[in-house]
Write a protein that holds these residues in place. Sequence first.
Motif, mmCIF file in Angstrom:
data_model
loop_
_atom_site.group_PDB
_atom_site.id
_atom_site.type_symbol
_atom_site.label_atom_id
_atom_site.label_comp_id
_atom_site.label_asym_id
_atom_site.label_seq_id
_atom_site.Cartn_x
_atom_site.Cartn_y
_atom_site.Cartn_z
ATOM 1 N N ARG A 135 3.084 5.636 -2.782
ATOM 2 C CA ARG A 135 4.344 6.570 -3.671
ATOM 3 C C ARG A 135 4.659 6.866 -4.557
ATOM 4 O O ARG A 135 4.344 8.135 -5.971
ATOM 5 C CB ARG A 135 5.641 6.673 -3.183
ATOM 6 N N LEU A 136 3.842 5.732 -5.594
ATOM 7 C CA LEU A 136 3.799 5.537 -7.101
ATOM 8 C C LEU A 136 2.769 6.259 -8.083
ATOM 9 O O LEU A 136 2.767 7.184 -8.888
ATOM 10 C CB LEU A 136 3.725 4.244 -7.824
ATOM 11 N N GLU A 137 1.615 6.825 -7.167
ATOM 12 C CA GLU A 137 0.287 7.237 -7.395
ATOM 13 C C GLU A 137 0.894 8.940 -7.425
ATOM 14 O O GLU A 137 0.988 10.183 -7.854
ATOM 15 C CB GLU A 137 -0.354 7.250 -6.391
ATOM 16 N N SER A 138 1.812 9.823 -6.259
ATOM 17 C CA SER A 138 2.523 10.633 -5.985
ATOM 18 C C SER A 138 3.474 10.998 -6.386
ATOM 19 O O SER A 138 3.600 11.836 -7.818
ATOM 20 C CB SER A 138 2.714 11.356 -4.788
ATOM 21 N N LEU A 139 3.865 9.977 -7.384
ATOM 22 C CA LEU A 139 4.938 10.427 -8.458
ATOM 23 C C LEU A 139 4.222 10.921 -9.179
ATOM 24 O O LEU A 139 5.131 11.313 -10.670
ATOM 25 C CB LEU A 139 6.196 9.185 -8.844
ATOM 26 N N HIS A 140 3.167 9.818 -9.881
ATOM 27 C CA HIS A 140 2.137 10.165 -11.199
ATOM 28 C C HIS A 140 1.643 11.388 -11.236
ATOM 29 O O HIS A 140 1.878 11.931 -12.296
ATOM 30 C CB HIS A 140 1.301 9.042 -11.537
ATOM 31 N N ASP A 141 1.293 11.726 -9.970
ATOM 32 C CA ASP A 141 0.937 13.433 -9.915
ATOM 33 C C ASP A 141 1.912 14.351 -10.571
ATOM 34 O O ASP A 141 1.716 15.476 -11.161
ATOM 35 C CB ASP A 141 -0.164 12.902 -8.492
ATOM 36 N N GLU A 142 3.226 14.146 -9.867
ATOM 37 C CA GLU A 142 4.134 14.792 -10.211
ATOM 38 C C GLU A 142 4.320 14.993 -11.947
ATOM 39 O O GLU A 142 5.178 15.806 -12.340
ATOM 40 C CB GLU A 142 5.384 14.379 -8.793
ATOM 41 N N VAL A 143 4.346 13.887 -12.220
ATOM 42 C CA VAL A 143 4.789 13.944 -13.710
ATOM 43 C C VAL A 143 4.450 14.833 -14.381
ATOM 44 O O VAL A 143 4.541 15.445 -15.887
ATOM 45 C CB VAL A 143 5.023 12.212 -14.041
ATOM 46 N N ASP A 144 2.496 14.219 -13.431
ATOM 47 C CA ASP A 144 1.190 15.086 -14.894
ATOM 48 C C ASP A 144 1.510 16.740 -14.421
ATOM 49 O O ASP A 144 1.210 17.131 -15.237
ATOM 50 C CB ASP A 144 0.037 14.795 -14.353
ATOM 51 N N GLY A 148 0.654 -1.129 -0.438
ATOM 52 C CA GLY A 148 0.100 -0.103 0.536
ATOM 53 C C GLY A 148 0.511 0.925 0.014
ATOM 54 O O GLY A 148 0.465 2.140 -0.793
ATOM 55 N N ALA A 149 2.314 1.038 0.451
ATOM 56 C CA ALA A 149 2.749 2.622 0.550
ATOM 57 C C ALA A 149 3.814 2.694 -0.518
ATOM 58 O O ALA A 149 3.271 3.989 -0.500
ATOM 59 C CB ALA A 149 4.194 2.529 1.710
#
Length: 88
Positions: free
Chosen positions: A76-85, A71-72
Motif C-alpha cells: 500500500r505504501l508503494e502504491s501511495l508513493h507511485d501516486e505521489v510521483d 507485506g500488505a
Amino acid sequence: MADRPSNDPRARGSIRPRGGSLQVRVYAGTGTPVCLTETHADLEEAEKARTRLVAAVDASRAPLAEGDFAGAIGRRLESLHDEVDAGV
C-alpha cells in the motif's frame, strides 16, 4: 476437526426429517443468518452432504491469498508513493 455423528449436539450442521426425506442444514456464519441446505432420501447421502457443506463453509472462511499484514502495508505504501510521483 473430526466429524461428529448427526445426533451429537455439538456437531456442525444438522440432519432432520422433512416430509419423506432428510434435510441437511449447516449455518454459514456470515454475520447474517445464512443456512446452506440440501435434501436427501437416505441417511448416508445426508451425512456426506453435511460433511461437504461444512467443508464449503470452512473453505469460505479461509484467507484467499497468502501474505501477512506487514507485506500488505508495504504494498500500500508503494502504491501511495507511485501516486505521489505521478501527481495524482
